[in-house]
Design an enzyme around this catalytic site. Structure first.
Site, PDB file in Angstrom:
ATOM      1  N   LYS A  65      -3.438   6.877   3.043  1.00  0.00           N
ATOM      2  CA  LYS A  65      -3.804   5.731   2.196  1.00  0.00           C
ATOM      3  C   LYS A  65      -5.126   5.097   2.600  1.00  0.00           C
ATOM      4  O   LYS A  65      -5.861   4.590   1.743  1.00  0.00           O
ATOM      5  CB  LYS A  65      -2.685   4.686   2.193  1.00  0.00           C
ATOM      6  CG  LYS A  65      -2.434   4.012   3.530  1.00  0.00           C
ATOM      7  CD  LYS A  65      -1.339   2.953   3.405  1.00  0.00           C
ATOM      8  CE  LYS A  65      -1.124   2.231   4.728  1.00  0.00           C
ATOM      9  NZ  LYS A  65      -0.108   1.173   4.612  1.00  0.00           N
ATOM     10  N   ARG A  86       9.448  -7.131   6.021  1.00  0.00           N
ATOM     11  CA  ARG A  86       8.842  -6.503   4.857  1.00  0.00           C
ATOM     12  C   ARG A  86       9.967  -5.807   4.109  1.00  0.00           C
ATOM     13  O   ARG A  86      10.916  -6.450   3.689  1.00  0.00           O
ATOM     14  CB  ARG A  86       7.689  -5.574   5.256  1.00  0.00           C
ATOM     15  CG  ARG A  86       6.669  -5.411   4.108  1.00  0.00           C
ATOM     16  CD  ARG A  86       5.457  -4.597   4.492  1.00  0.00           C
ATOM     17  NE  ARG A  86       5.767  -3.159   4.562  1.00  0.00           N
ATOM     18  CZ  ARG A  86       4.858  -2.218   4.794  1.00  0.00           C
ATOM     19  NH1 ARG A  86       3.597  -2.551   4.986  1.00  0.00           N
ATOM     20  NH2 ARG A  86       5.203  -0.946   4.835  1.00  0.00           N
TER      21      ARG A  86
END
Length: 354
Positions: free
Chosen positions: A37, A130
């Site tokens: 990414k 998260r």
């Protein structure tokens, strides 16, 4: 697109970093996934990781996994899938990380339609707050429901640390993940292929011999692509000079250090402050805040001072430099993790693979 500004991507260095990380991980029983990414999943970078010995590529975005489809590796979606993209997830990702039953049901439907079996790693929250259920009983219940879904294969349990909440991977929290994985295996009567402990942030724990033996996957991006791990500290046997930035000088003038009668806000709504250094030789480079946060770049020429910038202009003080810069000269910068991410994302920054 013009040649400059450009971000230079040193593929051989990425491959060498990967080789060293694969060797280190294998000595501790860990098979790493290569996270693309940071580099927006450019296939050249994916192939550099594969050349280093990793055959599971991972990314947070389906659009990025599409770029990697021609590469000879399994693909894993890192971000919890959206229900609206379930068909694409099954089509482009062999594995995805999941925490929601409704999403798993959508993936199941998509897998049945596509005559596929989609592998999933269930995520459990160990305090970073998260993704993943926070309570063990919730993750266990989800595993039972996932097992019953057609087209879905539960292949692992994972957690995320040191991304949102800054919670460091420790022997204690990694052991909790292993314990929960063993409980799920016992209740479901299966053997999980992956116990996915964390990201590059867990490498110091592993290299110190404190990573629990049953953790067998780490999701590595920063360590492969930039040679950094927890707190952006360098990882042993890796290089950090995998990316750098080149920008062109488009103006060079002698000017005062302080604007004349500065009373207004700048283009970003801030009240600028200036250091009065007198008359200085100032250069404007053709790059700006639309491309990269100027706080994330550092001139390789240590005698250059970054003064500031606007959306399309970077202003530097070259008065003390020993280099004879002129209009058209190129200036090179080192990049932080955030700086690399921004430059790779900007369509106005040329990507140069070396």
């Amino acid at each position: 697109m013009s040649t400059y500004p450009c971000i230079n991507i040193h593929l051989n260095t990425i491959t060498k970093n990967t080789q060293n990380m694969v060797s280190a991980c294998h000595s501790y029983g860990v098979s790493p996934a290569g996270v693309t990414k940071l580099a927006c999943a450019y296939p050249e970078v994916g192939q550099a990781i594969i050349n280093g010995g990793i055959h599971l590529l991972a990314d947070s975005r389906i659009a990025n996994l599409k770029k990697l489809q021609r590469l000879d590796a399994e693909k894993m979606l890192l971000r919890i899938p959206a229900i609206s993209e379930a068909d694409d997830v099954v089509h482009y990702a062999d594995i995805s990380l999941n925490s929601e039953l409704t999403t798993l049901e959508a993936l199941s439907d998509a897998a049945v339609r596509q005559h596929k079996t989609h592998q999933i790693i269930l995520m459990h929250d160990l305090g970073d707050l998260r993704e993943g259920a926070f309570y063990e009983e919730e993750t266990i219940a989800l595993s039972h429901k996932a097992m019953a879904l057609p087209g879905i294969e539960v292949v692992g349990l994972g957690t995320n640390l040191a991304c949102y909440g800054g919670v460091e991977p420790t022997e204690e929290n990694q052991s909790k993940l292993v314990s929960l994985a063993r409980q799920i295996e016992s209740e479901l009567g299966i053997t999980l292929k992956y116990i996915s402990g964390a990201s590059s942030a867990a490498l110091p724990l592993m290299l110190n011999g404190q990573l629990p033996q049953d953790i067998n996957q780490l999701r590595l991006g920063a360590s492969l692509l930039m040679g950094i791990g927890l707190n952006d500290d360098p990882i042993p046997n890796t290089r950090q000079d995998t990316f750098d930035l080149t920008a062109e000088i488009v103006e060079l003038k002698i000017k005062p250090s302080v604007p004349i009668n500065s009373t207004a806000l700048d283009a970003f709504g801030n009240k600028p402050e200036f250091v009065d250094r007198g008359l200085r030789k100032r250069a404007i480079c053709a790059i700006g805040k639309q491309d990269v946060d100027i706080n994330e770049i550092t001139p390789k020429d240590k005698d250059i001072i970054v003064i500031g910038g606007s959306s399309d202009h970077l202003i530097i003080d070259i008065s003390d430099s020993k280099t004879d810069y002129h209009t058209g000269s190129l200036v090179e910068f080192e990049l932080s993790y955030g700086g690399v991410l921004q430059c790779m994302t900007s369509e106005y920054v040329t990507k140069r693979f070396i």
